[in-house]
Design a protein around this motif. Structure first.
Motif, short mmCIF file in Angstrom:
data_model
loop_
_atom_site.label_atom_id
_atom_site.label_comp_id
_atom_site.label_asym_id
_atom_site.label_seq_id
_atom_site.Cartn_x
_atom_site.Cartn_y
_atom_site.Cartn_z
N ALA A 45 4.81 12.16 -3.39
CA ALA A 45 5.55 11.76 -4.59
C ALA A 45 4.91 10.55 -5.25
CB ALA A 45 7.00 11.48 -4.24
N GLY A 46 4.58 9.54 -4.45
CA GLY A 46 3.96 8.35 -5.00
C GLY A 46 2.61 8.62 -5.63
N LYS A 47 1.81 9.43 -4.98
CA LYS A 47 0.50 9.76 -5.52
C LYS A 47 0.63 10.59 -6.79
CE LYS A 47 -2.81 8.69 -4.17
NZ LYS A 47 -3.55 7.42 -4.45
N ALA A 48 1.59 11.52 -6.82
CA ALA A 48 1.80 12.33 -8.02
C ALA A 48 2.22 11.47 -9.20
CB ALA A 48 2.85 13.40 -7.76
N ALA A 49 2.87 10.34 -8.92
CA ALA A 49 3.27 9.42 -9.99
C ALA A 49 2.09 8.63 -10.53
CB ALA A 49 4.35 8.47 -9.48
N GLY A 50 0.98 8.62 -9.79
CA GLY A 50 -0.18 7.86 -10.20
C GLY A 50 -0.26 6.47 -9.60
N ALA A 51 0.58 6.21 -8.61
CA ALA A 51 0.60 4.90 -7.95
C ALA A 51 -0.30 4.89 -6.72
CB ALA A 51 2.03 4.56 -7.54
N ALA A 52 -0.63 3.70 -6.27
CA ALA A 52 -1.23 3.54 -4.95
C ALA A 52 -0.12 3.66 -3.92
CB ALA A 52 -1.92 2.19 -4.83
N VAL A 53 -0.43 4.21 -2.76
CA VAL A 53 0.58 4.39 -1.72
C VAL A 53 0.07 3.85 -0.39
CG1 VAL A 53 2.02 6.03 -0.47
CG2 VAL A 53 1.46 6.47 -2.86
N TRP A 54 0.83 2.93 0.16
CA TRP A 54 0.59 2.49 1.53
C TRP A 54 1.69 3.09 2.40
CZ3 TRP A 54 -0.43 -3.50 0.85
CH2 TRP A 54 -1.61 -3.67 0.12
N ALA A 55 1.30 3.71 3.48
CA ALA A 55 2.26 4.37 4.36
C ALA A 55 2.58 3.48 5.56
CB ALA A 55 1.71 5.71 4.84
N LEU A 80 10.85 -1.03 -14.64
CA LEU A 80 10.17 -2.32 -14.43
C LEU A 80 9.17 -2.62 -15.53
CD1 LEU A 80 9.50 -2.11 -10.58
CD2 LEU A 80 11.29 -3.43 -11.74
N ASP A 81 8.94 -1.63 -16.42
CA ASP A 81 7.97 -1.76 -17.50
C ASP A 81 6.57 -2.05 -16.95
OD1 ASP A 81 7.18 -1.65 -20.16
OD2 ASP A 81 7.52 -3.79 -20.51
N VAL A 82 6.22 -1.31 -15.89
CA VAL A 82 4.91 -1.44 -15.27
C VAL A 82 4.26 -0.06 -15.21
CG1 VAL A 82 3.66 -2.05 -13.15
CG2 VAL A 82 5.63 -3.42 -13.87
N PRO A 83 3.03 0.10 -15.68
CA PRO A 83 2.36 1.40 -15.57
C PRO A 83 2.28 1.83 -14.11
CG PRO A 83 1.11 -0.09 -16.98
CD PRO A 83 2.16 -0.91 -16.32
N PRO A 84 2.50 3.12 -13.82
CA PRO A 84 2.44 3.57 -12.42
C PRO A 84 1.14 3.19 -11.71
CG PRO A 84 3.38 5.28 -13.79
CD PRO A 84 2.91 4.20 -14.73
N ALA A 85 0.05 3.16 -12.45
CA ALA A 85 -1.24 2.82 -11.83
C ALA A 85 -1.29 1.38 -11.35
CB ALA A 85 -2.38 3.07 -12.82
#
Length: 220
Positions: free
Chosen positions: A176-186, A157-162
């Protein structure tokens, strides 16, 4: 914060597939000598691949986990999914809202095999929203809880994980999502283990998938 992309897990987030898959797995393991309640099977296998539990399966059944057995499992699982699969309530609404909020920058990033993803997204009439943007954990070096599949989706998507928001429903996926550096909503419907999702690092809990669009607009 505002997000530039939304990355959806599939099982348990878009597709109400886990109860179907777990019943097939429980029954097939019982045929091999490992009988257990559905709740135990779910606790052991939801959020992970069957092959990741190879040692445990072979210990409890006394039989090797062969490619032939896995192929039979996939076949029986897919047959059950074709017959019984339903969407998670509010999933289609959430996908449309995320697509609108992020200018089309959404993806499906799952630990499941690609065949299962195609089957489920097609049956649920969600495939049109993810054309060219479906990522399987079987096709990256490491599956969840490692971040590889989410990193692959963010790169595509050419978007930084953050700047990405991950929507997950299991502690494994949250990690997995947190390890990627993204925000995660469960996604956390009534009765789920909210404490386990928080302990895994979820930034917020979403009790209803239909609320995703409103929260994206609020920048929560």
């Amino acid at each position: 914060m505002r997000f530039d992309a939304v990355l959806f897990d599939c099982d348990g987030v878009l597709a109400d597939s886990e109860p179907i898959t777990m019943r097939v797995l429980r029954d097939m393991l019982a045929e091999r000598g490992w009988a257990m309640p559905l709740a135990e099977c779910t606790a052991l296998f939801v959020g992970v691949t069957v092959r990741s539990r190879t040692s445990l399966i072979e210990l409890r059944t006394g039989k090797p986990l062969t490619d032939e057995w896995m192929a039979d499992f996939y076949a029986q699982r897919d047959m059950a999914l074709r017959e019984k699969l339903r969407p998670i309530a509010g999933a289609a609404q959430a996908v449309r809202a995320a697509h609108r909020a992020c200018g089309g920058r959404i993806a499906c990033a799952s630990g499941a095999d690609a065949g299962k993803l195609r089957l489920q997204l097609g049956k649920l009439q969600l495939a049109q929203w993810f054309v060219g943007r479906v990522f399987s954990g079987h096709e990256v070096p490491r599956n969840k809880p490692f971040p590889d599949v989410y990193l692959a989706a963010a790169r595509a998507l050419d978007v930084p994980p953050a700047r990405c928001l991950v929507i997950e429903d299991t502690p494994t996926g949250v990690r997995a999502g947190k390890a990627a550096g993204a925000a995660v909503w469960a996604y956390a419907p009534k009765g789920c283990d909210e404490d386990a999702l928080r302990a895994a690092g979820a930034d917020a809990l979403l009790p209803d998938m239909a609320l995703l669009g409103a929260h994206l607009q609020e920048g929560r």
